[in-house]
Design an enzyme around this catalytic site. Structure first.
Site, PDB file in Angstrom:
ATOM      1  N   ARG A 166      -8.807 -76.524 -57.769  1.00  0.00           N
ATOM      2  CA  ARG A 166      -8.593 -75.088 -57.892  1.00  0.00           C
ATOM      3  C   ARG A 166      -8.428 -74.463 -56.503  1.00  0.00           C
ATOM      4  O   ARG A 166      -7.812 -73.419 -56.362  1.00  0.00           O
ATOM      5  CB  ARG A 166      -9.809 -74.424 -58.567  1.00  0.00           C
ATOM      6  CG  ARG A 166      -9.973 -74.734 -60.030  1.00  0.00           C
ATOM      7  CD  ARG A 166     -11.327 -74.230 -60.549  1.00  0.00           C
ATOM      8  NE  ARG A 166     -11.528 -72.799 -60.326  1.00  0.00           N
ATOM      9  CZ  ARG A 166     -11.066 -71.840 -61.109  1.00  0.00           C
ATOM     10  NH1 ARG A 166     -10.378 -72.143 -62.181  1.00  0.00           N
ATOM     11  NH2 ARG A 166     -11.307 -70.566 -60.842  1.00  0.00           N
ATOM     12  N   ARG A 177      -5.074 -76.337 -46.798  1.00  0.00           N
ATOM     13  CA  ARG A 177      -3.910 -76.015 -45.959  1.00  0.00           C
ATOM     14  C   ARG A 177      -4.132 -76.466 -44.539  1.00  0.00           C
ATOM     15  O   ARG A 177      -5.239 -76.335 -44.026  1.00  0.00           O
ATOM     16  CB  ARG A 177      -3.714 -74.496 -45.869  1.00  0.00           C
ATOM     17  CG  ARG A 177      -3.337 -73.836 -47.100  1.00  0.00           C
ATOM     18  CD  ARG A 177      -2.899 -72.383 -46.774  1.00  0.00           C
ATOM     19  NE  ARG A 177      -2.896 -71.682 -48.045  1.00  0.00           N
ATOM     20  CZ  ARG A 177      -3.839 -70.855 -48.440  1.00  0.00           C
ATOM     21  NH1 ARG A 177      -4.834 -70.554 -47.624  1.00  0.00           N
ATOM     22  NH2 ARG A 177      -3.762 -70.296 -49.623  1.00  0.00           N
ATOM     23  N   ARG A 212     -21.980 -73.506 -68.535  1.00  0.00           N
ATOM     24  CA  ARG A 212     -22.795 -73.022 -67.436  1.00  0.00           C
ATOM     25  C   ARG A 212     -22.903 -71.503 -67.563  1.00  0.00           C
ATOM     26  O   ARG A 212     -21.969 -70.820 -68.014  1.00  0.00           O
ATOM     27  CB  ARG A 212     -22.159 -73.349 -66.080  1.00  0.00           C
ATOM     28  CG  ARG A 212     -22.090 -74.819 -65.780  1.00  0.00           C
ATOM     29  CD  ARG A 212     -23.441 -75.445 -65.586  1.00  0.00           C
ATOM     30  NE  ARG A 212     -24.114 -74.990 -64.379  1.00  0.00           N
ATOM     31  CZ  ARG A 212     -25.409 -75.181 -64.161  1.00  0.00           C
ATOM     32  NH1 ARG A 212     -26.177 -75.774 -65.058  1.00  0.00           N
ATOM     33  NH2 ARG A 212     -25.952 -74.770 -63.025  1.00  0.00           N
ATOM     34  N   ARG A 272     -23.740 -67.701 -54.278  1.00  0.00           N
ATOM     35  CA  ARG A 272     -22.983 -66.781 -53.425  1.00  0.00           C
ATOM     36  C   ARG A 272     -23.559 -65.380 -53.513  1.00  0.00           C
ATOM     37  O   ARG A 272     -24.296 -65.057 -54.447  1.00  0.00           O
ATOM     38  CB  ARG A 272     -21.498 -66.779 -53.775  1.00  0.00           C
ATOM     39  CG  ARG A 272     -21.175 -66.658 -55.241  1.00  0.00           C
ATOM     40  CD  ARG A 272     -19.689 -66.972 -55.541  1.00  0.00           C
ATOM     41  NE  ARG A 272     -19.512 -67.127 -56.983  1.00  0.00           N
ATOM     42  CZ  ARG A 272     -18.418 -67.573 -57.567  1.00  0.00           C
ATOM     43  NH1 ARG A 272     -17.369 -67.904 -56.868  1.00  0.00           N
ATOM     44  NH2 ARG A 272     -18.359 -67.685 -58.874  1.00  0.00           N
ATOM     45  N   GLU A 314     -25.823 -64.512 -56.823  1.00  0.00           N
ATOM     46  CA  GLU A 314     -25.417 -65.212 -58.039  1.00  0.00           C
ATOM     47  C   GLU A 314     -26.153 -66.548 -58.143  1.00  0.00           C
ATOM     48  O   GLU A 314     -26.084 -67.375 -57.240  1.00  0.00           O
ATOM     49  CB  GLU A 314     -23.901 -65.428 -57.988  1.00  0.00           C
ATOM     50  CG  GLU A 314     -23.349 -66.147 -59.193  1.00  0.00           C
ATOM     51  CD  GLU A 314     -21.811 -66.177 -59.209  1.00  0.00           C
ATOM     52  OE1 GLU A 314     -21.165 -65.294 -58.611  1.00  0.00           O
ATOM     53  OE2 GLU A 314     -21.278 -67.117 -59.811  1.00  0.00           O
ATOM     54  N   TYR A 354     -11.439 -73.530 -68.781  1.00  0.00           N
ATOM     55  CA  TYR A 354     -11.798 -72.814 -67.555  1.00  0.00           C
ATOM     56  C   TYR A 354     -10.591 -71.966 -67.146  1.00  0.00           C
ATOM     57  O   TYR A 354      -9.920 -72.266 -66.173  1.00  0.00           O
ATOM     58  CB  TYR A 354     -12.144 -73.878 -66.510  1.00  0.00           C
ATOM     59  CG  TYR A 354     -12.767 -73.425 -65.210  1.00  0.00           C
ATOM     60  CD1 TYR A 354     -13.006 -72.088 -64.910  1.00  0.00           C
ATOM     61  CD2 TYR A 354     -13.133 -74.370 -64.264  1.00  0.00           C
ATOM     62  CE1 TYR A 354     -13.583 -71.733 -63.710  1.00  0.00           C
ATOM     63  CE2 TYR A 354     -13.703 -74.025 -63.055  1.00  0.00           C
ATOM     64  CZ  TYR A 354     -13.927 -72.708 -62.784  1.00  0.00           C
ATOM     65  OH  TYR A 354     -14.484 -72.367 -61.584  1.00  0.00           O
ATOM     66  N   ASP A 371      -8.410 -68.934 -65.689  1.00  0.00           N
ATOM     67  CA  ASP A 371      -8.386 -67.759 -64.827  1.00  0.00           C
ATOM     68  C   ASP A 371      -7.805 -66.611 -65.655  1.00  0.00           C
ATOM     69  O   ASP A 371      -7.204 -66.837 -66.703  1.00  0.00           O
ATOM     70  CB  ASP A 371      -7.494 -68.023 -63.610  1.00  0.00           C
ATOM     71  CG  ASP A 371      -8.191 -68.920 -62.594  1.00  0.00           C
ATOM     72  OD1 ASP A 371      -9.434 -68.922 -62.564  1.00  0.00           O
ATOM     73  OD2 ASP A 371      -7.486 -69.614 -61.839  1.00  0.00           O
TER      74      ASP A 371
HETATM   75  N1  UDP Z   1     -16.414 -75.109 -54.234  1.00  0.00           N
HETATM   76  C1  UDP Z   1     -17.154 -75.702 -53.229  1.00  0.00           C
HETATM   77  N2  UDP Z   1     -17.561 -74.941 -52.174  1.00  0.00           N
HETATM   78  C2  UDP Z   1     -17.262 -73.636 -52.064  1.00  0.00           C
HETATM   79  C3  UDP Z   1     -16.486 -73.022 -53.090  1.00  0.00           C
HETATM   80  C4  UDP Z   1     -16.110 -73.788 -54.176  1.00  0.00           C
HETATM   81  O1  UDP Z   1     -17.465 -76.884 -53.300  1.00  0.00           O
HETATM   82  O2  UDP Z   1     -17.666 -73.002 -51.081  1.00  0.00           O
HETATM   83  C5  UDP Z   1     -16.028 -75.952 -55.380  1.00  0.00           C
HETATM   84  C6  UDP Z   1     -17.083 -75.973 -56.472  1.00  0.00           C
HETATM   85  O3  UDP Z   1     -17.074 -77.264 -57.043  1.00  0.00           O
HETATM   86  C7  UDP Z   1     -16.554 -74.970 -57.449  1.00  0.00           C
HETATM   87  C8  UDP Z   1     -15.062 -75.204 -57.353  1.00  0.00           C
HETATM   88  O4  UDP Z   1     -14.841 -75.472 -55.973  1.00  0.00           O
HETATM   89  O5  UDP Z   1     -17.049 -75.208 -58.755  1.00  0.00           O
HETATM   90  C9  UDP Z   1     -14.205 -74.065 -57.821  1.00  0.00           C
HETATM   91  O6  UDP Z   1     -14.514 -72.905 -57.096  1.00  0.00           O
HETATM   92  P1  UDP Z   1     -14.007 -71.459 -57.537  1.00  0.00           P
HETATM   93  O7  UDP Z   1     -14.270 -70.539 -56.414  1.00  0.00           O
HETATM   94  O8  UDP Z   1     -12.626 -71.596 -58.037  1.00  0.00           O
HETATM   95  O9  UDP Z   1     -14.998 -71.158 -58.738  1.00  0.00           O
HETATM   96  P2  UDP Z   1     -15.235 -69.805 -59.576  1.00  0.00           P
HETATM   97  O10 UDP Z   1     -14.932 -68.675 -58.669  1.00  0.00           O
HETATM   98  O11 UDP Z   1     -14.359 -69.909 -60.773  1.00  0.00           O
HETATM   99  O12 UDP Z   1     -16.671 -69.881 -59.939  1.00  0.00           O
END
Ligand code: UDP
Length: 371
Positions: free
Chosen positions: A171, A175, A254, A285, A305, A353, A355
């Site tokens: 996801r 880069r 979850r 976060r 969170e 999942y 978006d």
């Molecule tokens: N992820 C990570 N570190 C980070 C941010 C994301 O390892 O700092 C991984 C983690 O496995 C997460 C996945 O990337 O479940 C997808 O992150 P995303 O931000 O897309 O998740 P959402 O915002 O949908 O909770």
């Protein structure tokens, strides 16, 4: 009252489907067990700040039709998601890009970054990554995996990275340019004034009953105020396994929990989202809501969170799309396909999942098919 559709769940999928149904002249009744519409994209104003009550929602899409659609219900600002990751006392830019690598290894060029990553994974012999750990290691090497992925992912999913599907990490963009945009999509932004206004407009023309649990209603044959509704079809956007009374066992989800506080300062963390990637910090976060709309209020509102396993009584947020649950979902899907005049939509109804843009696309697809 007689309706063509009973829409169960007033979230984004239900709202888009309802909008399409009303356009086609259908009569729709929407119910939700919460006392507000919007599902998990609901935003609520407090101190002039639109608070994302159920977690950060940043709209992004590459589909022009969907971008134009959402823009017809609200003005979107030019917010670009560029979160920061904190690991112990180190701070990194996300997604994984040259800013991250430069800070991690004190280097400058893409070639240097690629060489370091290659040297960190050369002994692993990963050709086709089978799980999240292998996928992450093969993309970014061991240092980034250990500091920015492993702890965060294990907190978010409470599962070992070896037991999670590789797609979850894909996801995130990777880069070799100095670009902190968390998404690769062509269009991105936050609706000025929050998401709830979009949902309100999508439901125009429908009857809505809030604070009504579908399962109570089904059992009693009437709503809590005695109102009886007759309908030909159902769009169900709740948990598909619950609809079938968990007959094959429960799917795993979850959940997240937020600790929200108002702080008497203008700017707490300088970014809408800061990830805490160390396992020992209990939250994943911190969201500082005002930054989604470049707010200048004298106070700020933050949400920590926390990620937890779902159990009855709390809100499911994320399907756990691993092999075990995907196989179980397929069994429920077979039952769903046989259920006459009942359609299943959204993250919970389709156990995907999604978006927001993909959720809207799926709702359009269903509307095209069934209306
Ligand atoms: N992820 C990570 N570190 C980070 C941010 C994301 O390892 O700092 C991984 C983690 O496995 C997460 C996945 O990337 O479940 C997808 O992150 P995303 O931000 O897309 O998740 P959402 O915002 O949908 O909770």
């Amino acid at each position: 009252m007689k309706y063509d559709y009973l829409v169960v769940g007033a979230g984004l999928f239900g709202a888009v489907f309802t909008h399409e149904a009303i356009k086609k002249g259908k009569k729709v009744l929407v119910i939700d067990k919460r006392n507000h519409i919007g599902g998990n994209i609901y935003t609520e104003e407090n101190e002039g700040i639109n608070v994302h009550k159920y977690g950060a929602h940043i709209f992004h899409t590459s589909d022009k039709k969907i971008w134009d659609f959402v823009n017809s219900f609200a003005d979107f600002n030019n917010f670009i998601n560029s979160p920061v990751a904190v690991y112990k006392d180190e701070l990194y830019n996300l997604p994984f890009n040259m800013n991250t690598f430069s800070k991690m290894w004190n280097i400058r060029t893409p070639q240097e970054a690629k060489d370091i990553i290659a040297s960190q994974i050369k002994d692993l012999g990963i050709t086709e990554p089978k799980n999240l750990e292998e996928q992450a290691l093969s993309l970014v090497g061991r240092d980034v995996y250990e500091k920015l992925i492993k702890g965060y992912t294990e907190k978010q999913w409470e599962r070992d990275c070896k037991d999670l599907p590789a797609f979850i990490i894909k996801r995130l963009p990777l880069r070799f340019t100095y670009d902190n945009n968390y998404f690769n999509d062509r269009y991105q932004g936050i609706p000025i004034g929050g998401y709830t206004q979009i949902i309100e407009k999508l439901f125009e023309g429908a009857d809505i009953k809030l604070g009504e649990d579908f399962f109570d209603f089904k059992e009693k044959g009437a709503f809590s105020d005695g109102f009886k509704a007759d309908y030909d079809n159902i769009l169900f956007t709740g948990q598909i396994d619950k609809y079938f009374d968990f007959c094959y066992g429960a799917l795993e989800y979850r959940s997240v929990r937020f600790e929200t506080e108002k702080l008497d300062m203008e700017n707490y963390q300088g970014s809408a989202i800061v990830n805490y990637t160390e396992r020992s910090v209990p939250y994943t976060r911190i969201i500082e809501h005002k930054h989604f709309e470049f707010g200048k209020q004298p106070v700020t509102i933050i949400s920590r969170e926390y990620s937890t396993e779902w159990h009855p009584g709390i809100e499911p947020y994320y399907p756990v799309n691993d092999d075990k649950n995907s196989a179980l979902y397929e069994k429920y899907k077979e039952l769903a396909d046989k259920e006459k005049n009942v359609y299943f939509g959204g993250r919970l109804g389709q156990y995907k999942y999604y978006d927001m843009d993909k959720d809207i696309a799926a709702a359009f697809e269903m509307a095209d098919e069934v209306l």
